[in-house]
Design an enzyme around this catalytic site. Structure first.
Site, PDB file in Angstrom:
ATOM      1  N   ASP A  15       3.661 -97.340  15.602  1.00 43.80           N
ATOM      2  CA  ASP A  15       4.163 -97.802  16.891  1.00 43.80           C
ATOM      3  C   ASP A  15       5.085 -96.698  17.352  1.00 43.80           C
ATOM      4  O   ASP A  15       5.888 -96.187  16.902  1.00 43.80           O
ATOM      5  CB  ASP A  15       4.945 -99.272  16.684  1.00 43.80           C
ATOM      6  CG  ASP A  15       4.072-100.091  16.316  1.00 43.80           C
ATOM      7  OD1 ASP A  15       2.800-100.285  16.562  1.00 43.80           O
ATOM      8  OD2 ASP A  15       4.486-101.398  15.840  1.00 43.80           O
ATOM      9  N   ASP A  74      -3.065-109.489  20.459  1.00 40.14           N
ATOM     10  CA  ASP A  74      -1.987-110.081  19.951  1.00 40.14           C
ATOM     11  C   ASP A  74      -2.331-111.514  19.922  1.00 40.14           C
ATOM     12  O   ASP A  74      -2.034-112.282  21.133  1.00 40.14           O
ATOM     13  CB  ASP A  74      -0.684-109.532  20.721  1.00 40.14           C
ATOM     14  CG  ASP A  74      -0.721-108.101  20.667  1.00 40.14           C
ATOM     15  OD1 ASP A  74      -1.051-107.364  19.727  1.00 40.14           O
ATOM     16  OD2 ASP A  74      -0.129-107.485  21.781  1.00 40.14           O
TER      17      ASP A  74
END
EC number: 4.3.2.10
Length: 258
Positions: A11, A130
């Site tokens: 990330d 997600d």
């Protein structure tokens, strides 16, 4: 049978690799390029980079580090972050990425999936999803803008319906980011993975929850996922990729051993 894949996830925020828990409270892990090199040397099959605030900030992933990564690793890598057009994707692929992944932009405009697949081929179009398990309704719901906890919001999509939709539109691979499990290292959500596997006919990548080598084995053996993505166990050197792959191979998993 295709070999199963081990995929470290990096990330990226403000030019550095970060990691949170359940998509919140991100801490700085280190610099992008050295981490990418380390994982490639350890035996990763692929890397995934998420510029986690690009979509919520309304910008495209910073391409300068994409080209630097391409210069120093010899394994495929996928890049995600604010890709809203065919042109955005083309630039990232030109800078050296092998695949691009879209998440919130696909939710905002599902036709983007088809346009990207038509232009570049389904093999390099990944859709990240997600997904949050709601205990009260016993259902899985899709969220967007998850890179910024102030802007994260639920969509109207149930995870199962969105998986079906993105496949119809041309997704070549799906990464299922199980938000409840993210960063807590107590195992992948096998129940969810098994349920989604029955309707997912493209490669399915599990993401969120890996804490031990056994967790990877469970995802491959019990849910038949094609790849397992993880971050904190690799960033914090809890698990070495080479040793993990040796263990999985000994357990009968078809995997590329270094």
């Amino acid at each position: 049978m295709l070999a199963k894949r081990i995929i470290p996830c990096l990330d990226v925020k403000d030019g550095q690799v970060v990691k949170g828990v359940q998509f919140r409270n991100h801490e700085i892990i280190g610099d992008i390029v050295p981490l990418a090199q380390r994982y490639a040397q350890e035996g990763a099959d692929e890397l995934v980079f998420y510029d986690i605030t690009a979509s919520s900030d309304g910008r495209v992933v910073d391409k300068s580090w994409v080209s630097r990564v391409a210069e120093v690793i010899d394994i495929p890598f996928c890049v995600a972050g604010g890709i809203k057009s065919v042109e955005d994707a083309g630039q990232i692929l030109t800078f050296g990425a092998d695949k691009i992944s879209i998440n919130s932009p696909a939710l905002a405009d599902p036709t983007l999936i088809t346009r990207l697949a038509d232009r570049y081929g389904v093999q390099c179009i990944v859709v990240g999803i997600d997904t949050w398990y709601d205990e009260e309704s016993d259902s899985y719901q899709v969220y967007q803008f998850t890179g910024d906890e102030k802007r994260t919001k639920a969509t109207t999509w149930q995870t199962e319906d969105w998986i079906k939709e993105v496949q119809l539109r041309g997704a070549g691979e799906i990464v299922l980011n199980m938000m409840n499990q993210d960063g807590v290292r107590n195992g992948y959500d096998l129940r969810q993975l098994k349920q989604m596997r029955t309707i997912c006919h493209v490669p399915l990548i599990a993401s969120g929850g890996a804490g031990t080598s056994e967790h990877f084995l469970e995802a491959f053996r019990d849910a038949d996922v094609d790849g397992a993505l993880a971050a904190s166990v690799f960033h914090k050197q809890i698990i070495n990729i080479g040793e993990l792959k040796k263990y999985l191979s000994e357990q009968g998993v078809e995997i590329r051993v270094c």
